[in-house]
Motif scaffolding. Structure first.
Motif, PDB file in Angstrom:
ATOM      1  N   ASP A   1       0.797  -1.230   0.000  1.00 33.66           N
ATOM      2  CA  ASP A   1       0.000   0.000   0.000  1.00 33.66           C
ATOM      3  C   ASP A   1       0.830   1.281   0.000  1.00 33.66           C
ATOM      4  O   ASP A   1       0.255   2.376   0.065  1.00 33.66           O
ATOM      5  N   PHE A   2       2.152   1.175  -0.045  1.00 31.49           N
ATOM      6  CA  PHE A   2       2.964   2.385  -0.188  1.00 31.49           C
ATOM      7  C   PHE A   2       3.047   2.744  -1.665  1.00 31.49           C
ATOM      8  O   PHE A   2       3.636   2.010  -2.471  1.00 31.49           O
ATOM      9  N   LEU A   3       2.466   3.891  -2.036  1.00 27.01           N
ATOM     10  CA  LEU A   3       2.408   4.284  -3.437  1.00 27.01           C
ATOM     11  C   LEU A   3       3.791   4.492  -4.024  1.00 27.01           C
ATOM     12  O   LEU A   3       4.043   4.145  -5.187  1.00 27.01           O
ATOM     13  N   GLY A   4       4.719   5.051  -3.227  1.00 33.10           N
ATOM     14  CA  GLY A   4       6.070   5.298  -3.735  1.00 33.10           C
ATOM     15  C   GLY A   4       6.759   4.023  -4.180  1.00 33.10           C
ATOM     16  O   GLY A   4       7.398   3.989  -5.243  1.00 33.10           O
ATOM     17  N   GLU A   5       6.615   2.959  -3.392  1.00 32.66           N
ATOM     18  CA  GLU A   5       7.238   1.691  -3.762  1.00 32.66           C
ATOM     19  C   GLU A   5       6.544   1.065  -4.969  1.00 32.66           C
ATOM     20  O   GLU A   5       7.200   0.422  -5.798  1.00 32.66           O
ATOM     21  N   LYS A   6       5.242   1.256  -5.087  1.00 26.76           N
ATOM     22  CA  LYS A   6       4.540   0.761  -6.280  1.00 26.76           C
ATOM     23  C   LYS A   6       5.048   1.472  -7.533  1.00 26.76           C
ATOM     24  O   LYS A   6       5.263   0.851  -8.580  1.00 26.76           O
ATOM     25  N   GLU A   7       5.259   2.797  -7.426  1.00 25.21           N
ATOM     26  CA  GLU A   7       5.784   3.554  -8.558  1.00 25.21           C
ATOM     27  C   GLU A   7       7.180   3.056  -8.932  1.00 25.21           C
ATOM     28  O   GLU A   7       7.513   2.928 -10.121  1.00 25.21           O
ATOM     29  N   ARG A   8       7.997   2.775  -7.938  1.00 24.63           N
ATOM     30  CA  ARG A   8       9.331   2.231  -8.208  1.00 24.63           C
ATOM     31  C   ARG A   8       9.224   0.881  -8.920  1.00 24.63           C
ATOM     32  O   ARG A   8       9.908   0.637  -9.919  1.00 24.63           O
ATOM     33  N   ALA A   9       8.377   0.013  -8.384  1.00 24.68           N
ATOM     34  CA  ALA A   9       8.259  -1.341  -8.923  1.00 24.68           C
ATOM     35  C   ALA A   9       7.740  -1.332 -10.358  1.00 24.68           C
ATOM     36  O   ALA A   9       8.260  -2.064 -11.223  1.00 24.68           O
ATOM     37  N   ASP A  10       6.731  -0.518 -10.632  1.00 24.65           N
ATOM     38  CA  ASP A  10       6.171  -0.476 -11.984  1.00 24.65           C
ATOM     39  C   ASP A  10       7.202   0.014 -12.991  1.00 24.65           C
ATOM     40  O   ASP A  10       7.365  -0.570 -14.073  1.00 24.65           O
ATOM     41  N   ALA A  11       7.893   1.101 -12.647  1.00 23.62           N
ATOM     42  CA  ALA A  11       8.891   1.652 -13.568  1.00 23.62           C
ATOM     43  C   ALA A  11      10.059   0.696 -13.736  1.00 23.62           C
ATOM     44  O   ALA A  11      10.607   0.549 -14.848  1.00 23.62           O
ATOM     45  N   PHE A  12      10.458   0.027 -12.654  1.00 17.45           N
ATOM     46  CA  PHE A  12      11.556  -0.932 -12.723  1.00 17.45           C
ATOM     47  C   PHE A  12      11.206  -2.086 -13.657  1.00 17.45           C
ATOM     48  O   PHE A  12      11.990  -2.449 -14.546  1.00 17.45           O
ATOM     49  N   GLY A  13      10.028  -2.663 -13.473  1.00 19.68           N
ATOM     50  CA  GLY A  13       9.628  -3.803 -14.290  1.00 19.68           C
ATOM     51  C   GLY A  13       9.530  -3.457 -15.761  1.00 19.68           C
ATOM     52  O   GLY A  13       9.997  -4.212 -16.628  1.00 19.68           O
ATOM     53  N   GLU A  14       8.945  -2.299 -16.065  1.00 15.48           N
ATOM     54  CA  GLU A  14       8.798  -1.895 -17.465  1.00 15.48           C
ATOM     55  C   GLU A  14      10.153  -1.644 -18.116  1.00 15.48           C
ATOM     56  O   GLU A  14      10.397  -2.062 -19.256  1.00 15.48           O
ATOM     57  N   THR A  15      11.043  -0.970 -17.404  1.00 12.45           N
ATOM     58  CA  THR A  15      12.340  -0.636 -17.978  1.00 12.45           C
ATOM     59  C   THR A  15      13.217  -1.862 -18.139  1.00 12.45           C
ATOM     60  O   THR A  15      13.890  -2.034 -19.172  1.00 12.45           O
ATOM     61  N   LEU A  16      13.228  -2.737 -17.128  1.00 11.42           N
ATOM     62  CA  LEU A  16      14.057  -3.932 -17.231  1.00 11.42           C
ATOM     63  C   LEU A  16      13.554  -4.848 -18.347  1.00 11.42           C
ATOM     64  O   LEU A  16      14.359  -5.480 -19.054  1.00 11.42           O
TER      65      LEU A  16
ATOM     66  N   PRO B   1      15.016  -8.315 -21.473  1.00 12.93           N
ATOM     67  CA  PRO B   1      13.823  -9.163 -21.392  1.00 12.93           C
ATOM     68  C   PRO B   1      14.120 -10.592 -20.958  1.00 12.93           C
ATOM     69  O   PRO B   1      13.198 -11.328 -20.592  1.00 12.93           O
ATOM     70  N   ASP B   2      15.398 -11.000 -20.980  1.00 16.06           N
ATOM     71  CA  ASP B   2      15.757 -12.356 -20.583  1.00 16.06           C
ATOM     72  C   ASP B   2      15.913 -12.499 -19.068  1.00 16.06           C
ATOM     73  O   ASP B   2      16.130 -13.614 -18.570  1.00 16.06           O
ATOM     74  N   LEU B   3      15.824 -11.401 -18.322  1.00 16.98           N
ATOM     75  CA  LEU B   3      15.905 -11.467 -16.868  1.00 16.98           C
ATOM     76  C   LEU B   3      14.499 -11.541 -16.279  1.00 16.98           C
ATOM     77  O   LEU B   3      13.627 -10.733 -16.612  1.00 16.98           O
ATOM     78  N   GLN B   4      14.272 -12.494 -15.399  1.00 18.63           N
ATOM     79  CA  GLN B   4      12.956 -12.705 -14.784  1.00 18.63           C
ATOM     80  C   GLN B   4      12.890 -11.993 -13.433  1.00 18.63           C
ATOM     81  O   GLN B   4      13.758 -12.195 -12.578  1.00 18.63           O
ATOM     82  N   VAL B   5      11.878 -11.173 -13.231  1.00 24.23           N
ATOM     83  CA  VAL B   5      11.698 -10.470 -11.964  1.00 24.23           C
ATOM     84  C   VAL B   5      10.851 -11.325 -11.021  1.00 24.23           C
ATOM     85  O   VAL B   5       9.741 -11.729 -11.364  1.00 24.23           O
ATOM     86  N   ILE B   6      11.389 -11.600  -9.826  1.00 23.63           N
ATOM     87  CA  ILE B   6      10.662 -12.293  -8.762  1.00 23.63           C
ATOM     88  C   ILE B   6      10.293 -11.243  -7.721  1.00 23.63           C
ATOM     89  O   ILE B   6      11.159 -10.697  -7.043  1.00 23.63           O
ATOM     90  N   SER B   7       9.004 -10.928  -7.619  1.00 32.17           N
ATOM     91  CA  SER B   7       8.549  -9.856  -6.737  1.00 32.17           C
ATOM     92  C   SER B   7       8.111 -10.408  -5.384  1.00 32.17           C
ATOM     93  O   SER B   7       7.413 -11.421  -5.313  1.00 32.17           O
ATOM     94  N   VAL B   8       8.526  -9.705  -4.327  1.00 27.72           N
ATOM     95  CA  VAL B   8       8.143 -10.064  -2.958  1.00 27.72           C
ATOM     96  C   VAL B   8       7.733  -8.784  -2.251  1.00 27.72           C
ATOM     97  O   VAL B   8       8.408  -7.758  -2.380  1.00 27.72           O
ATOM     98  N   GLN B   9       6.645  -8.825  -1.494  1.00 28.97           N
ATOM     99  CA  GLN B   9       6.230  -7.647  -0.739  1.00 28.97           C
ATOM    100  C   GLN B   9       5.761  -8.047   0.643  1.00 28.97           C
ATOM    101  O   GLN B   9       5.219  -9.121   0.854  1.00 28.97           O
ATOM    102  N   GLY B  10       6.031  -7.139   1.599  1.00 31.31           N
ATOM    103  CA  GLY B  10       5.665  -7.399   2.987  1.00 31.31           C
ATOM    104  C   GLY B  10       6.866  -7.271   3.901  1.00 31.31           C
ATOM    105  O   GLY B  10       8.001  -7.135   3.465  1.00 31.31           O
ATOM    106  N   GLY B  11       6.614  -7.283   5.185  1.00 28.72           N
ATOM    107  CA  GLY B  11       7.695  -7.202   6.165  1.00 28.72           C
ATOM    108  C   GLY B  11       7.936  -5.814   6.711  1.00 28.72           C
ATOM    109  O   GLY B  11       8.646  -5.646   7.704  1.00 28.72           O
ATOM    110  N   SER B  12       7.400  -4.794   6.038  1.00 31.38           N
ATOM    111  CA  SER B  12       7.505  -3.398   6.493  1.00 31.38           C
ATOM    112  C   SER B  12       8.939  -2.930   6.685  1.00 31.38           C
ATOM    113  O   SER B  12       9.190  -1.966   7.415  1.00 31.38           O
ATOM    114  N   GLY B  13       9.886  -3.603   6.045  1.00 31.29           N
ATOM    115  CA  GLY B  13      11.280  -3.219   6.183  1.00 31.29           C
ATOM    116  C   GLY B  13      11.892  -3.583   7.518  1.00 31.29           C
ATOM    117  O   GLY B  13      13.030  -3.223   7.814  1.00 31.29           O
ATOM    118  N   VAL B  14      11.139  -4.296   8.356  1.00 33.46           N
ATOM    119  CA  VAL B  14      11.616  -4.720   9.672  1.00 33.46           C
ATOM    120  C   VAL B  14      12.304  -6.075   9.528  1.00 33.46           C
ATOM    121  O   VAL B  14      11.806  -6.963   8.827  1.00 33.46           O
TER     122      VAL B  14
END
Length: 339
Positions: free
Chosen positions: A196-211, A216-229
């Motif tokens: 639910d952090f919009l800033g991190e969503k913006e980072r993730a979307d731009a990262f995935g599109e650019t990479l 295109p031969d690199l596979q992104v494995i996305s993980v979310q949660g933990g609150s940075g703790v």
């Protein structure tokens, strides 16, 4: 040209005659561009003087509500306190509510308390949810301006956003990884602290599109949660670590990097390149030890200066500010860490 000062006062400030000032203000003929600029500058100077006089001796309270791990909250508090003497003619007093994890209802309750006791401004780092957007609307309706910090809250009544260009950071991370991993396929672990952090969503979307465009031969494995703790981050990552049989890179958007490194190393995994965010004490130690390769950094003191100026401008205690700029990304390596 709008103004609220007597023509005689503007004329004295500009060093011009009242008839000349009258022609400028009413857009009449026979006025040179230079003369018009002198009148405009005089009005700005009068506004600044007026703001200084009205602010003299005033004590203003600003509230900070921040959901972030302590290592980042400390940086926010330190940066805010460091710039207080430079932010304007009034006496500014910050009040801090800093928590590692702050659930939606806790944020809403905090904003209601601030509305009840009063404040001259709220600087908020929180999740982008419907309840929090409604709480922001109620706060601004109570005459308390809200500035979002580091992560924005979309479609809200906030006054301004200050912080990093998050989409630009995501594109930068993709570019760095693509430049380091010039050949071969593999996996890139991309971690977020909360969905639910919009800033991190913006980072993730731009990262995935650019990479996807660059490699295109690199596979992104996305993980979310933990609150940075640390513990919670390690637990979330443990659920997917067995799938990382071709790990080549890590892009950590939400922190907890010591925990990420430890979890990976416990499984015998080490990325060829690790990109992180923010030069807090933990990340400084990690990049000094060359366990991080790049840190995407921005000037937090400058962000907070923009936040305070937005508040003072809202209360007409400084002359009107232009739209606060968004911080550009600074790429740090082990060779250019600032002191």
């Amino acid at each position: 040209m709008t103004h609220r000062f007597p023509i005689k006062e503007i004329a004295r400030q500009a060093g011009l005659g009242t008839a000349t000032v009258d022609r400028v203000l009413n857009a009449r003929a026979h006025v040179s561009p230079q003369t018009a600029l002198r009148v405009k500058a005089a009005i700005k100077e009068l506004e600044a003087q007026e703001a200084q006089l009205s602010a003299r001796g005033r004590r203003l309270f600003f509230d900070f509500v921040v959901e972030a791990p302590a290592r980042f909250s400390r940086e926010v508090k330190s940066a805010a306190e460091a710039i207080l003497q430079d932010i304007g003619p009034a006496v500014c007093r910050p009040r801090f509510l800093l928590q590692d994890v702050m659930e939606e209802d806790e944020v809403v309750a905090a904003l209601r308390r601030i509305q009840k006791r009063g404040s001259q401004g709220l600087c908020l780092k929180a999740r982008d949810t419907a309840k929090i957007r409604e709480a922001i609307a109620q706060t601004t309706a109570a005459g308390i301006p809200v500035v979002t910090l580091v992560t924005d809250i979309g479609q809200s009544d906030r006054l301004a956003y200050v912080g990093l260009d998050n989409s630009g950071a995501g594109r930068t991370a993709a570019y760095l990884i693509a430049r380091v991993l010039t050949t071969g396929s593999g996996q890139v672990l991309a971690t977020r602290s909360h969905r639910d952090f919009l800033g991190e969503k913006e980072r993730a979307d731009a990262f995935g599109e650019t990479l996807a465009t660059l490699r295109p031969d690199l596979q992104v494995i996305s993980v979310q949660g933990g609150s940075g703790v640390d513990f919670a981050t390690s637990k979330v990552l443990s659920d997917v670590v067995d799938r990382l049989d071709e790990l080549r890179a890590v892009y950590s958007m939400g922190g907890g990097n010591r925990s990420i490194l430890r979890t990976l190393e416990d499984r015998g995994l080490r990325a060829e390149v690790f990109v992180a965010h923010d030069l807090d004490k933990e990340n400084r130690d990690l990049i000094d030890a060359r366990r991080l390769d790049f840190i995407l950094h921005h000037d937090l003191k400058l962000d907070l200066k923009h936040a305070f100026n937005a508040f003072l401008s809202y209360h007409r205690l400084i002359s009107e500010q232009a739209m606060t700029p968004i911080s550009t990304v600074q790429v740090l390596t082990p060779e250019n860490i600032p002191p």
